[in-house]
Design a protein around this motif. Structure first.
Motif, mmCIF file in Angstrom:
data_model
loop_
_atom_site.group_PDB
_atom_site.id
_atom_site.type_symbol
_atom_site.label_atom_id
_atom_site.label_comp_id
_atom_site.label_asym_id
_atom_site.label_seq_id
_atom_site.Cartn_x
_atom_site.Cartn_y
_atom_site.Cartn_z
ATOM 1 N N ASN A 97 3.976 12.867 3.606
ATOM 2 C CA ASN A 97 3.388 11.530 3.700
ATOM 3 C C ASN A 97 2.291 11.375 2.652
ATOM 4 O OD1 ASN A 97 1.986 9.206 4.409
ATOM 5 N ND2 ASN A 97 2.102 9.582 6.583
ATOM 6 N N LYS A 98 1.433 12.369 2.544
ATOM 7 C CA LYS A 98 0.366 12.351 1.538
ATOM 8 C C LYS A 98 0.934 12.289 0.126
ATOM 9 C CE LYS A 98 -4.036 14.498 1.854
ATOM 10 N NZ LYS A 98 -4.885 15.634 2.057
ATOM 11 N N MET A 99 1.985 13.065 -0.114
ATOM 12 C CA MET A 99 2.604 13.082 -1.432
ATOM 13 C C MET A 99 3.210 11.716 -1.768
ATOM 14 S SD MET A 99 4.275 16.895 -1.127
ATOM 15 C CE MET A 99 5.657 16.547 -2.136
ATOM 16 N N ALA A 100 3.833 11.069 -0.788
ATOM 17 C CA ALA A 100 4.430 9.748 -1.007
ATOM 18 C C ALA A 100 3.357 8.729 -1.370
ATOM 19 C CB ALA A 100 5.192 9.303 0.237
ATOM 20 N N ARG A 101 2.217 8.800 -0.696
ATOM 21 C CA ARG A 101 1.128 7.871 -0.998
ATOM 22 C C ARG A 101 0.573 8.111 -2.393
ATOM 23 N NH1 ARG A 101 -2.174 6.349 4.215
ATOM 24 N NH2 ARG A 101 -0.512 6.360 5.759
ATOM 25 N N LYS A 102 0.481 9.380 -2.797
ATOM 26 C CA LYS A 102 0.004 9.686 -4.146
ATOM 27 C C LYS A 102 0.998 9.195 -5.192
ATOM 28 C CE LYS A 102 -2.845 13.665 -3.006
ATOM 29 N NZ LYS A 102 -3.060 15.107 -3.172
ATOM 30 N N ILE A 103 2.283 9.353 -4.918
ATOM 31 C CA ILE A 103 3.313 8.871 -5.846
ATOM 32 C C ILE A 103 3.206 7.363 -6.013
ATOM 33 C CG2 ILE A 103 5.803 8.507 -6.085
ATOM 34 C CD1 ILE A 103 6.136 11.332 -4.837
ATOM 35 N N SER A 113 0.845 -1.192 0.000
ATOM 36 C CA SER A 113 0.000 0.000 0.000
ATOM 37 C C SER A 113 0.881 1.243 0.000
ATOM 38 C CB SER A 113 -0.907 0.008 1.227
ATOM 39 O OG SER A 113 -0.135 0.151 2.397
ATOM 40 N N GLY A 114 0.221 2.387 -0.153
ATOM 41 C CA GLY A 114 0.932 3.651 -0.091
ATOM 42 C C GLY A 114 1.514 3.900 1.288
ATOM 43 N N ARG A 115 0.845 3.396 2.316
ATOM 44 C CA ARG A 115 1.353 3.560 3.680
ATOM 45 C C ARG A 115 2.659 2.794 3.857
ATOM 46 N NH1 ARG A 115 2.055 2.576 8.893
ATOM 47 N NH2 ARG A 115 1.220 4.034 10.411
ATOM 48 N N ASP A 116 2.739 1.618 3.259
ATOM 49 C CA ASP A 116 3.981 0.847 3.338
ATOM 50 C C ASP A 116 5.127 1.591 2.663
ATOM 51 O OD1 ASP A 116 2.669 -1.143 4.701
ATOM 52 O OD2 ASP A 116 2.440 -2.450 2.957
ATOM 53 N N ALA A 176 0.544 5.505 -5.597
ATOM 54 C CA ALA A 176 -0.668 5.196 -6.357
ATOM 55 C C ALA A 176 -0.469 5.467 -7.844
ATOM 56 C CB ALA A 176 -1.841 6.011 -5.822
ATOM 57 N N MET A 177 0.166 6.590 -8.175
ATOM 58 C CA MET A 177 0.378 6.917 -9.587
ATOM 59 C C MET A 177 1.311 5.917 -10.259
ATOM 60 S SD MET A 177 0.520 11.079 -9.746
ATOM 61 C CE MET A 177 2.011 11.197 -8.810
ATOM 62 N N LEU A 178 2.364 5.507 -9.556
ATOM 63 C CA LEU A 178 3.323 4.581 -10.169
ATOM 64 C C LEU A 178 2.755 3.168 -10.277
ATOM 65 C CD1 LEU A 178 6.671 5.784 -8.576
ATOM 66 C CD2 LEU A 178 5.865 6.122 -10.910
ATOM 67 N N THR A 179 1.951 2.727 -9.312
ATOM 68 C CA THR A 179 1.399 1.371 -9.401
ATOM 69 C C THR A 179 0.289 1.284 -10.433
ATOM 70 O OG1 THR A 179 -0.065 1.820 -7.528
ATOM 71 C CG2 THR A 179 1.992 0.663 -7.057
ATOM 72 N N LYS A 180 -0.495 2.368 -10.585
ATOM 73 C CA LYS A 180 -1.586 2.377 -11.565
ATOM 74 C C LYS A 180 -1.139 2.885 -12.934
ATOM 75 C CE LYS A 180 -5.007 3.111 -8.000
ATOM 76 N NZ LYS A 180 -5.982 4.057 -7.433
ATOM 77 N N LYS A 181 0.122 3.333 -13.006
ATOM 78 C CA LYS A 181 0.684 3.877 -14.249
ATOM 79 C C LYS A 181 -0.186 5.008 -14.806
ATOM 80 C CE LYS A 181 3.118 -0.321 -15.605
ATOM 81 N NZ LYS A 181 3.451 -0.664 -14.290
ATOM 82 N N GLU A 182 -0.516 5.961 -13.920
ATOM 83 C CA GLU A 182 -1.334 7.112 -14.291
ATOM 84 C C GLU A 182 -0.564 8.392 -14.055
ATOM 85 O OE1 GLU A 182 -4.899 7.077 -12.004
ATOM 86 O OE2 GLU A 182 -5.701 5.300 -12.978
ATOM 87 N N ASP A 183 -0.978 9.450 -14.744
ATOM 88 C CA ASP A 183 -0.441 10.776 -14.487
ATOM 89 C C ASP A 183 -1.224 11.411 -13.349
ATOM 90 O OD1 ASP A 183 1.453 10.599 -16.497
ATOM 91 O OD2 ASP A 183 0.085 11.412 -18.013
ATOM 92 N N TYR A 184 -0.673 12.479 -12.806
ATOM 93 C CA TYR A 184 -1.330 13.178 -11.710
ATOM 94 C C TYR A 184 -2.612 13.836 -12.200
ATOM 95 C CZ TYR A 184 -2.240 16.466 -7.963
ATOM 96 O OH TYR A 184 -2.838 17.173 -6.968
#
Length: 120
Positions: free
Chosen positions: A95-101, A18-21, A103-111
C-alpha cells in the motif's frame, strides 16, 4: 517491471485524487464500514487490478523477508513485524509503495530515498 505494468494496465494517474485512491483501485486498502463518525475498517478489499497488486505484494514480501532475517532497529518495517503477521505487513508495505508510485508519477519525479533513513 512494475512501471511497465502500471503503464499498460492503469489509467492516467491524474484520474486519481490521491495516492489512497490509487491504492484503493489496486485493492490494497481495507474496506470501510463507517457510519456516524465511527470508523470501522474490515479486510483488505481485493477488487481492482490484480496483476499490479500481485507485483507490489511480491516485492513487498521480499523486503519483509529481508528485514525479518536481518532486522534494522527502529525501522517502520521492523516495528510492524514485531506486532503483526508477515503477510499483513507485506500488504501494508505494498500500500505504501503504491502511494509512493502515485506521487512519483503525478509529480514526474524520480525516487528519492528518505533523507532521515539515509543519514542513519
Amino acid at each position: 517491471m512494475i512501471s511497465l505494468a502500471i503503464e499498460a494496465f492503469a489509467p492516467a494517474m491524474a484520474s486519481f485524487r490521491s495516492g489512497r485512491d490509487f491504492a484503493a483501485w489496486l485493492g490494497l486498502v481495507p474496506r470501510q464500514f463507517s457510519s456516524g463518525g465511527k470508523e470501522r475498517l474490515g479486510r483488505v478489499s481485493k477488487p481492482g487490478q490484480a496483476d499490479i497488486r500481485r507485483l507490489l505484494i511480491i516485492g513487498a514480501m521480499s523486503q519483509v523477508q529481508v528485514v525479518s532475517r536481518k532486522p534494522t532497529p527502529g525501522s517502520w518495517l521492523a516495528r510492524m513485524l514485531i506486532r503483526k503477521p508477515k503477510m499483513l505487513v507485506a500488504i501494508a508495505l505494498a500500500n505504501k509503495m503504491a502511494r509512493k508510485i502515485w506521487a512519483m508519477l503525478t509529480k514526474k519525479e524520480d525516487y528519492r530515498e528518505n533523507l532521515l533513513a539515509a543519514a542513519a
